[in-house]
Design a protein around this motif. Structure first.
Motif, PDB file in Angstrom:
ATOM      1  N   ASP A   1       7.555 -27.095  -5.046  1.00  0.00           N
ATOM      2  CA  ASP A   1       6.735 -28.279  -4.801  1.00  0.00           C
ATOM      3  C   ASP A   1       5.339 -27.801  -4.407  1.00  0.00           C
ATOM      4  O   ASP A   1       4.974 -27.745  -3.221  1.00  0.00           O
ATOM      5  N   VAL A   2       4.553 -27.446  -5.413  1.00  0.00           N
ATOM      6  CA  VAL A   2       3.264 -26.815  -5.163  1.00  0.00           C
ATOM      7  C   VAL A   2       2.300 -27.715  -4.388  1.00  0.00           C
ATOM      8  O   VAL A   2       1.620 -27.234  -3.467  1.00  0.00           O
ATOM      9  N   PRO A   3       2.176 -29.008  -4.687  1.00  0.00           N
ATOM     10  CA  PRO A   3       1.245 -29.825  -3.894  1.00  0.00           C
ATOM     11  C   PRO A   3       1.551 -29.794  -2.397  1.00  0.00           C
ATOM     12  O   PRO A   3       0.625 -29.677  -1.578  1.00  0.00           O
ATOM     13  N   ARG A   4       2.823 -29.886  -2.033  1.00  0.00           N
ATOM     14  CA  ARG A   4       3.167 -29.837  -0.605  1.00  0.00           C
ATOM     15  C   ARG A   4       2.822 -28.470  -0.024  1.00  0.00           C
ATOM     16  O   ARG A   4       2.263 -28.368   1.085  1.00  0.00           O
ATOM     17  N   LEU A   5       3.122 -27.399  -0.759  1.00  0.00           N
ATOM     18  CA  LEU A   5       2.852 -26.053  -0.260  1.00  0.00           C
ATOM     19  C   LEU A   5       1.355 -25.793  -0.148  1.00  0.00           C
ATOM     20  O   LEU A   5       0.909 -25.104   0.775  1.00  0.00           O
ATOM     21  N   ARG A   6       0.573 -26.341  -1.057  1.00  0.00           N
ATOM     22  CA  ARG A   6      -0.885 -26.222  -0.931  1.00  0.00           C
ATOM     23  C   ARG A   6      -1.376 -26.873   0.359  1.00  0.00           C
ATOM     24  O   ARG A   6      -2.267 -26.344   1.030  1.00  0.00           O
ATOM     25  N   ARG A   7      -0.813 -28.021   0.697  1.00  0.00           N
ATOM     26  CA  ARG A   7      -1.229 -28.708   1.922  1.00  0.00           C
ATOM     27  C   ARG A   7      -0.892 -27.874   3.150  1.00  0.00           C
ATOM     28  O   ARG A   7      -1.691 -27.798   4.100  1.00  0.00           O
ATOM     29  N   ILE A   8       0.272 -27.246   3.137  1.00  0.00           N
ATOM     30  CA  ILE A   8       0.657 -26.399   4.270  1.00  0.00           C
ATOM     31  C   ILE A   8      -0.296 -25.217   4.386  1.00  0.00           C
ATOM     32  O   ILE A   8      -0.777 -24.877   5.476  1.00  0.00           O
ATOM     33  N   TRP A   9      -0.594 -24.568   3.265  1.00  0.00           N
ATOM     34  CA  TRP A   9      -1.490 -23.416   3.301  1.00  0.00           C
ATOM     35  C   TRP A   9      -2.898 -23.818   3.750  1.00  0.00           C
ATOM     36  O   TRP A   9      -3.560 -23.065   4.489  1.00  0.00           O
ATOM     37  N   SER A  10      -3.359 -24.991   3.354  1.00  0.00           N
ATOM     38  CA  SER A  10      -4.704 -25.422   3.741  1.00  0.00           C
ATOM     39  C   SER A  10      -4.848 -25.508   5.260  1.00  0.00           C
ATOM     40  O   SER A  10      -5.945 -25.306   5.795  1.00  0.00           O
ATOM     41  N   ARG A  11      -3.733 -25.774   5.939  1.00  0.00           N
ATOM     42  CA  ARG A  11      -3.769 -25.793   7.411  1.00  0.00           C
ATOM     43  C   ARG A  11      -3.573 -24.398   7.978  1.00  0.00           C
ATOM     44  O   ARG A  11      -4.303 -23.964   8.878  1.00  0.00           O
ATOM     45  N   LEU A  12      -2.583 -23.648   7.459  1.00  0.00           N
ATOM     46  CA  LEU A  12      -2.267 -22.343   8.024  1.00  0.00           C
ATOM     47  C   LEU A  12      -3.417 -21.356   7.872  1.00  0.00           C
ATOM     48  O   LEU A  12      -3.668 -20.537   8.770  1.00  0.00           O
ATOM     49  N   ARG A  13      -4.113 -21.406   6.753  1.00  0.00           N
ATOM     50  CA  ARG A  13      -5.152 -20.410   6.475  1.00  0.00           C
ATOM     51  C   ARG A  13      -6.299 -20.471   7.474  1.00  0.00           C
ATOM     52  O   ARG A  13      -7.054 -19.493   7.637  1.00  0.00           O
TER      53      ARG A  13
ATOM     54  N   TRP B   1       1.903 -15.750   7.867  1.00  0.00           N
ATOM     55  CA  TRP B   1       2.159 -14.479   7.180  1.00  0.00           C
ATOM     56  C   TRP B   1       3.464 -14.541   6.397  1.00  0.00           C
ATOM     57  O   TRP B   1       3.561 -13.999   5.283  1.00  0.00           O
ATOM     58  N   ALA B   2       4.477 -15.187   6.944  1.00  0.00           N
ATOM     59  CA  ALA B   2       5.731 -15.351   6.201  1.00  0.00           C
ATOM     60  C   ALA B   2       5.508 -16.210   4.961  1.00  0.00           C
ATOM     61  O   ALA B   2       6.093 -15.947   3.897  1.00  0.00           O
ATOM     62  N   PHE B   3       4.663 -17.214   5.070  1.00  0.00           N
ATOM     63  CA  PHE B   3       4.345 -18.085   3.943  1.00  0.00           C
ATOM     64  C   PHE B   3       3.686 -17.286   2.823  1.00  0.00           C
ATOM     65  O   PHE B   3       4.052 -17.408   1.643  1.00  0.00           O
ATOM     66  N   VAL B   4       2.705 -16.460   3.175  1.00  0.00           N
ATOM     67  CA  VAL B   4       2.009 -15.638   2.180  1.00  0.00           C
ATOM     68  C   VAL B   4       3.002 -14.745   1.440  1.00  0.00           C
ATOM     69  O   VAL B   4       2.971 -14.630   0.208  1.00  0.00           O
ATOM     70  N   GLN B   5       3.877 -14.097   2.191  1.00  0.00           N
ATOM     71  CA  GLN B   5       4.833 -13.192   1.566  1.00  0.00           C
ATOM     72  C   GLN B   5       5.830 -13.952   0.703  1.00  0.00           C
ATOM     73  O   GLN B   5       6.104 -13.563  -0.446  1.00  0.00           O
ATOM     74  N   ALA B   6       6.378 -15.037   1.216  1.00  0.00           N
ATOM     75  CA  ALA B   6       7.408 -15.775   0.496  1.00  0.00           C
ATOM     76  C   ALA B   6       6.879 -16.394  -0.793  1.00  0.00           C
ATOM     77  O   ALA B   6       7.571 -16.414  -1.812  1.00  0.00           O
ATOM     78  N   MET B   7       5.655 -16.889  -0.778  1.00  0.00           N
ATOM     79  CA  MET B   7       5.095 -17.495  -1.985  1.00  0.00           C
ATOM     80  C   MET B   7       5.055 -16.495  -3.139  1.00  0.00           C
ATOM     81  O   MET B   7       5.301 -16.848  -4.287  1.00  0.00           O
ATOM     82  N   GLY B   8       4.757 -15.239  -2.850  1.00  0.00           N
ATOM     83  CA  GLY B   8       4.726 -14.232  -3.898  1.00  0.00           C
ATOM     84  C   GLY B   8       6.097 -13.838  -4.388  1.00  0.00           C
ATOM     85  O   GLY B   8       6.279 -13.525  -5.573  1.00  0.00           O
ATOM     86  N   LEU B   9       7.081 -13.859  -3.499  1.00  0.00           N
ATOM     87  CA  LEU B   9       8.425 -13.421  -3.869  1.00  0.00           C
ATOM     88  C   LEU B   9       9.082 -14.352  -4.881  1.00  0.00           C
ATOM     89  O   LEU B   9       9.780 -13.905  -5.788  1.00  0.00           O
ATOM     90  N   VAL B  10       8.879 -15.641  -4.728  1.00  0.00           N
ATOM     91  CA  VAL B  10       9.636 -16.611  -5.530  1.00  0.00           C
ATOM     92  C   VAL B  10       9.356 -16.443  -7.018  1.00  0.00           C
ATOM     93  O   VAL B  10      10.270 -16.251  -7.818  1.00  0.00           O
TER      94      VAL B  10
END
Length: 296
Positions: A172-184, A261-270
Protein backbone atom coordinates in the motif's frame (compact mmCIF):
# COMPACT_ATOMS: atom_id res chain seq x y z
CA UNK A 1 19.81 -12.88 -5.44
CA UNK A 2 22.04 -10.36 -7.22
CA UNK A 3 22.82 -9.83 -10.89
CA UNK A 4 26.54 -9.68 -10.07
CA UNK A 5 26.53 -12.66 -7.70
CA UNK A 6 29.61 -14.91 -7.58
CA UNK A 7 28.97 -18.56 -6.72
CA UNK A 8 31.39 -20.75 -4.80
CA UNK A 9 31.30 -24.53 -4.28
CA UNK A 10 32.33 -26.71 -1.37
CA UNK A 11 35.05 -28.19 -3.58
CA UNK A 12 36.49 -24.74 -4.23
CA UNK A 13 36.37 -23.92 -0.51
CA UNK A 14 38.21 -27.14 0.34
CA UNK A 15 40.87 -26.27 -2.23
CA UNK A 16 41.27 -22.74 -0.89
CA UNK A 17 41.54 -23.93 2.71
CA UNK A 18 44.04 -26.63 1.78
CA UNK A 19 46.24 -24.21 -0.17
CA UNK A 20 46.13 -21.22 2.17
CA UNK A 21 45.46 -22.66 5.63
CA UNK A 22 46.97 -26.16 5.78
CA UNK A 23 46.37 -26.31 9.54
CA UNK A 24 42.67 -26.74 8.70
CA UNK A 25 43.18 -29.01 5.69
CA UNK A 26 41.14 -32.18 5.95
CA UNK A 27 38.39 -30.66 8.08
CA UNK A 28 34.91 -31.23 6.71
CA UNK A 29 33.56 -28.40 4.53
CA UNK A 30 29.79 -27.93 4.72
CA UNK A 31 27.60 -25.21 3.17
CA UNK A 32 25.41 -23.29 5.60
CA UNK A 33 21.78 -22.68 4.68
CA UNK A 34 21.18 -19.00 5.25
CA UNK A 35 18.86 -16.15 4.32
CA UNK A 36 21.89 -13.85 4.24
CA UNK A 37 22.33 -11.54 1.29
CA UNK A 38 26.00 -10.51 1.58
CA UNK A 39 28.08 -13.66 2.09
CA UNK A 40 27.97 -17.32 1.14
CA UNK A 41 28.95 -19.28 4.25
CA UNK A 42 30.64 -22.65 4.73
CA UNK A 43 31.57 -24.39 7.95
CA UNK A 44 35.15 -25.60 8.35
CA UNK A 45 35.01 -28.45 10.81
CA UNK A 46 32.98 -27.76 13.93
CA UNK A 47 34.53 -24.52 15.14
CA UNK A 48 35.07 -22.26 12.11
CA UNK A 49 33.08 -20.54 9.37
CA UNK A 50 34.32 -19.23 6.02
CA UNK A 51 32.51 -16.22 4.52
CA UNK A 52 32.67 -15.49 0.79
CA UNK A 53 31.36 -12.13 -0.47
CA UNK A 54 28.53 -12.74 -2.94
CA UNK A 55 28.73 -9.65 -5.12
CA UNK A 56 31.58 -9.19 -7.56
CA UNK A 57 33.96 -6.35 -6.72
CA UNK A 58 37.58 -5.37 -7.15
CA UNK A 59 39.83 -7.61 -5.03
CA UNK A 60 41.63 -4.72 -3.35
CA UNK A 61 38.33 -3.08 -2.46
CA UNK A 62 37.02 -6.31 -0.96
CA UNK A 63 40.25 -6.89 0.96
CA UNK A 64 40.07 -3.43 2.52
CA UNK A 65 36.43 -3.99 3.47
CA UNK A 66 37.22 -7.35 5.06
CA UNK A 67 40.08 -5.85 7.08
CA UNK A 68 37.70 -3.18 8.40
CA UNK A 69 35.09 -5.83 9.19
CA UNK A 70 37.68 -7.93 11.03
CA UNK A 71 38.69 -5.00 13.22
CA UNK A 72 35.06 -4.12 13.92
CA UNK A 73 34.19 -7.75 14.76
CA UNK A 74 37.11 -8.00 17.18
CA UNK A 75 36.06 -4.73 18.84
CA UNK A 76 32.47 -5.95 19.17
CA UNK A 77 33.61 -9.24 20.71
CA UNK A 78 35.44 -7.31 23.43
CA UNK A 79 32.36 -5.34 24.56
CA UNK A 80 29.43 -7.66 23.85
CA UNK A 81 27.83 -9.45 26.82
CA UNK A 82 26.71 -12.17 24.39
CA UNK A 83 28.88 -14.36 22.13
CA UNK A 84 29.86 -12.95 18.75
CA UNK A 85 32.11 -14.49 16.07
CA UNK A 86 35.78 -13.63 16.32
CA UNK A 87 37.97 -13.12 13.23
CA UNK A 88 40.53 -15.83 12.55
CA UNK A 89 42.04 -15.33 9.09
CA UNK A 90 41.82 -13.51 5.78
CA UNK A 91 41.98 -15.62 2.63
CA UNK A 92 43.06 -14.62 -0.88
CA UNK A 93 41.51 -15.30 -4.32
CA UNK A 94 42.06 -18.74 -5.78
CA UNK A 95 40.46 -22.00 -6.96
CA UNK A 96 38.17 -20.06 -9.28
CA UNK A 97 36.94 -17.64 -6.61
CA UNK A 98 38.07 -14.11 -7.58
CA UNK A 99 37.98 -12.19 -4.30
CA UNK A 100 39.42 -12.26 -0.77
CA UNK A 101 37.38 -14.07 1.87
CA UNK A 102 37.42 -14.48 5.64
CA UNK A 103 37.38 -17.09 8.39
CA UNK A 104 35.83 -16.60 11.81
CA UNK A 105 34.72 -18.68 14.76
CA UNK A 106 31.44 -20.56 14.50
CA UNK A 107 28.67 -19.86 17.01
CA UNK A 108 26.14 -22.48 18.01
CA UNK A 109 22.48 -21.49 18.15
CA UNK A 110 19.38 -21.23 15.99
CA UNK A 111 18.90 -18.08 13.88
CA UNK A 112 15.77 -16.16 14.79
CA UNK A 113 14.66 -16.74 11.18
CA UNK A 114 14.22 -20.44 12.08
CA UNK A 115 12.61 -20.04 15.49
CA UNK A 116 10.24 -17.37 16.75
CA UNK A 117 11.25 -15.53 19.93
CA UNK A 118 9.02 -12.57 19.09
CA UNK A 119 6.60 -13.16 21.97
CA UNK A 120 9.23 -13.47 24.71
CA UNK A 121 9.82 -10.54 27.04
CA UNK A 122 12.91 -12.29 28.43
CA UNK A 123 14.37 -12.41 24.91
CA UNK A 124 13.47 -8.74 24.44
CA UNK A 125 15.28 -7.84 27.65
CA UNK A 126 18.34 -9.76 26.42
CA UNK A 127 18.28 -7.68 23.24
CA UNK A 128 18.02 -4.53 25.34
CA UNK A 129 21.02 -5.60 27.41
CA UNK A 130 23.04 -6.14 24.24
CA UNK A 131 22.08 -2.75 22.79
CA UNK A 132 22.80 -1.00 26.11
CA UNK A 133 26.26 -2.58 26.33
CA UNK A 134 27.11 -1.34 22.85
CA UNK A 135 25.91 2.15 23.66
CA UNK A 136 28.26 2.22 26.66
CA UNK A 137 31.27 1.35 24.50
CA UNK A 138 33.76 4.11 23.77
CA UNK A 139 33.49 5.63 20.29
CA UNK A 140 37.08 6.84 20.53
CA UNK A 141 36.00 10.16 19.12
CA UNK A 142 34.70 8.56 15.94
CA UNK A 143 31.51 9.66 14.20
CA UNK A 144 29.20 8.02 11.71
CA UNK A 145 31.00 8.06 8.37
CA UNK A 146 29.06 5.64 6.18
CA UNK A 147 26.54 6.10 3.41
CA UNK A 148 24.05 3.54 4.74
CA UNK A 149 21.63 3.61 7.64
CA UNK A 150 22.69 5.42 10.80
CA UNK A 151 23.22 9.05 9.77
CA UNK A 152 20.54 11.46 8.62
CA UNK A 153 17.15 10.08 7.61
CA UNK A 154 16.59 12.60 4.80
CA UNK A 155 19.67 11.34 2.94
CA UNK A 156 17.66 8.20 2.19
CA UNK A 157 14.95 10.06 0.26
CA UNK A 158 16.24 8.97 -3.20
CA UNK A 159 16.41 5.32 -2.09
CA UNK A 160 12.96 5.49 -0.56
CA UNK A 161 11.57 6.98 -3.76
CA UNK A 162 13.01 4.02 -5.69
CA UNK A 163 11.50 1.63 -3.14
CA UNK A 164 8.07 3.22 -3.40
CA UNK A 165 8.23 3.05 -7.18
CA UNK A 166 9.32 -0.60 -7.21
CA UNK A 167 6.71 -1.54 -4.59
CA UNK A 168 3.66 -0.51 -6.61
CA UNK A 169 1.41 -3.57 -6.76
CA UNK A 170 3.22 -5.17 -3.80
CA UNK A 171 2.40 -2.80 -0.95
CA UNK A 172 0.00 0.00 0.00
CA UNK A 173 2.40 2.63 -1.29
CA UNK A 174 0.24 5.73 -0.65
CA UNK A 175 -0.09 4.85 3.04
CA UNK A 176 3.63 4.06 3.32
CA UNK A 177 4.53 7.35 1.65
CA UNK A 178 2.49 9.18 4.28
CA UNK A 179 4.30 7.37 7.07
CA UNK A 180 7.71 8.15 5.57
CA UNK A 181 6.79 11.83 5.10
CA UNK A 182 6.44 12.05 8.88
CA UNK A 183 9.32 9.78 9.91
CA UNK A 184 11.90 11.41 7.65
CA UNK A 185 11.53 14.74 9.49
CA UNK A 186 12.34 13.36 12.94
CA UNK A 187 15.33 15.29 14.34
CA UNK A 188 18.37 13.88 16.13
CA UNK A 189 18.70 14.55 19.86
CA UNK A 190 21.69 12.36 20.78
CA UNK A 191 25.32 12.03 19.74
CA UNK A 192 26.51 8.94 17.91
CA UNK A 193 26.92 5.74 19.91
CA UNK A 194 28.44 2.38 19.03
CA UNK A 195 25.97 0.26 17.09
CA UNK A 196 25.77 -3.21 15.58
CA UNK A 197 23.99 -1.71 12.61
CA UNK A 198 22.03 -4.70 11.28
CA UNK A 199 19.98 -6.38 14.01
CA UNK A 200 17.73 -8.43 11.76
CA UNK A 201 16.52 -11.96 12.53
CA UNK A 202 19.24 -13.66 10.46
CA UNK A 203 21.93 -12.06 12.62
CA UNK A 204 20.41 -13.06 15.96
CA UNK A 205 20.90 -16.51 17.48
CA UNK A 206 18.40 -18.02 19.90
CA UNK A 207 19.25 -20.65 22.50
CA UNK A 208 16.66 -22.10 24.90
CA UNK A 209 14.36 -19.18 24.12
CA UNK A 210 16.94 -16.54 25.06
CA UNK A 211 19.45 -14.51 23.11
CA UNK A 212 22.32 -16.90 22.38
CA UNK A 213 24.62 -14.79 20.21
CA UNK A 214 24.92 -12.06 17.60
CA UNK A 215 26.32 -12.56 14.10
CA UNK A 216 27.71 -10.19 11.45
CA UNK A 217 29.57 -7.76 13.68
CA UNK A 218 31.57 -6.27 10.83
CA UNK A 219 29.45 -3.14 10.81
CA UNK A 220 30.09 -2.30 14.49
CA UNK A 221 30.66 1.46 14.40
CA UNK A 222 29.34 4.79 15.64
CA UNK A 223 25.85 5.69 14.42
CA UNK A 224 22.55 7.18 15.46
CA UNK A 225 21.80 5.51 18.84
CA UNK A 226 18.31 4.72 17.52
CA UNK A 227 19.69 2.51 14.73
CA UNK A 228 19.82 -0.72 16.74
CA UNK A 229 16.18 -0.20 17.73
CA UNK A 230 15.33 -1.76 14.36
CA UNK A 231 15.45 -5.01 16.35
CA UNK A 232 12.26 -3.98 18.14
CA UNK A 233 10.36 -3.94 14.83
CA UNK A 234 12.10 -6.78 13.01
CA UNK A 235 12.09 -9.24 15.92
CA UNK A 236 9.38 -8.45 18.47
CA UNK A 237 5.62 -8.33 18.91
CA UNK A 238 3.91 -5.51 20.76
CA UNK A 239 4.40 -6.44 24.43
CA UNK A 240 8.03 -7.64 24.18
CA UNK A 241 8.74 -4.56 22.05
CA UNK A 242 7.51 -2.39 24.89
CA UNK A 243 9.62 -4.41 27.35
CA UNK A 244 12.70 -3.61 25.28
CA UNK A 245 11.75 0.06 25.23
CA UNK A 246 11.31 0.15 29.00
CA UNK A 247 14.63 -1.59 29.57
CA UNK A 248 16.45 0.96 27.43
CA UNK A 249 14.47 3.95 28.70
CA UNK A 250 13.75 5.22 25.18
CA UNK A 251 11.98 8.53 24.81
CA UNK A 252 9.40 9.13 22.10
CA UNK A 253 11.79 10.73 19.60
CA UNK A 254 14.47 8.05 19.86
CA UNK A 255 11.84 5.32 19.65
CA UNK A 256 10.30 6.77 16.50
CA UNK A 257 13.72 7.23 14.87
CA UNK A 258 14.31 3.53 15.48
CA UNK A 259 11.01 2.88 13.72
CA UNK A 260 12.20 5.08 10.86
CA UNK A 261 15.42 3.09 10.38
CA UNK A 262 13.44 -0.17 10.41
CA UNK A 263 11.08 1.35 7.84
CA UNK A 264 13.97 2.26 5.52
CA UNK A 265 15.41 -1.23 5.73
CA UNK A 266 12.10 -3.07 5.38
CA UNK A 267 10.97 -1.08 2.35
CA UNK A 268 14.03 -2.25 0.43
CA UNK A 269 13.70 -5.88 1.48
CA UNK A 270 10.18 -6.44 0.19
CA UNK A 271 10.60 -5.67 -3.50
CA UNK A 272 14.31 -6.41 -3.96
CA UNK A 273 14.08 -9.96 -2.63
CA UNK A 274 10.51 -10.76 -3.66
CA UNK A 275 11.63 -13.45 -6.11
CA UNK A 276 15.17 -14.32 -5.04
CA UNK A 277 14.92 -14.51 -1.23
CA UNK A 278 11.26 -14.84 -0.19
CA UNK A 279 11.99 -15.18 3.53
CA UNK A 280 13.87 -11.86 3.53
CA UNK A 281 11.03 -10.22 1.60
CA UNK A 282 8.52 -11.67 4.08
CA UNK A 283 10.53 -10.26 6.98
CA UNK A 284 10.31 -6.82 5.40
CA UNK A 285 6.54 -7.14 5.03
CA UNK A 286 6.16 -8.23 8.65
CA UNK A 287 8.19 -5.27 9.86
CA UNK A 288 6.16 -2.84 7.77
CA UNK A 289 2.93 -4.38 9.10
CA UNK A 290 4.13 -3.76 12.67
CA UNK A 291 5.07 -0.17 11.85
CA UNK A 292 1.75 0.53 10.12
CA UNK A 293 -0.17 -0.97 13.07
CA UNK A 294 1.79 1.23 15.47
CA UNK A 295 1.24 4.32 13.34
CA UNK A 296 -2.56 3.90 13.21
Amino acid sequence: MHDDQVDVTAEAVAALVGEQFPQWSGLEIRPVRSTGTVNTIFRIGDDLAARFPMRMADADTVRSALVRESRASAELARVSPFPTPEPMALGEPGAGYPMPWSVQTWLAGTPATDTDPSGSEAFAEDLAAFIAALRRADTGGRRFSGSGRGGELTRHDPWMEECFRESEGLLDVPRLRRIWSRLRRLPRESDDAMSHGDLISGNVLVSAGRLGGILDGGGFAPADPALDLVAAWHLLRVHPRQALRRSLGCGDLEWERGMAWAFVQAMGLVWYYAGSNPSMSTMGRRTLDRIVASAL
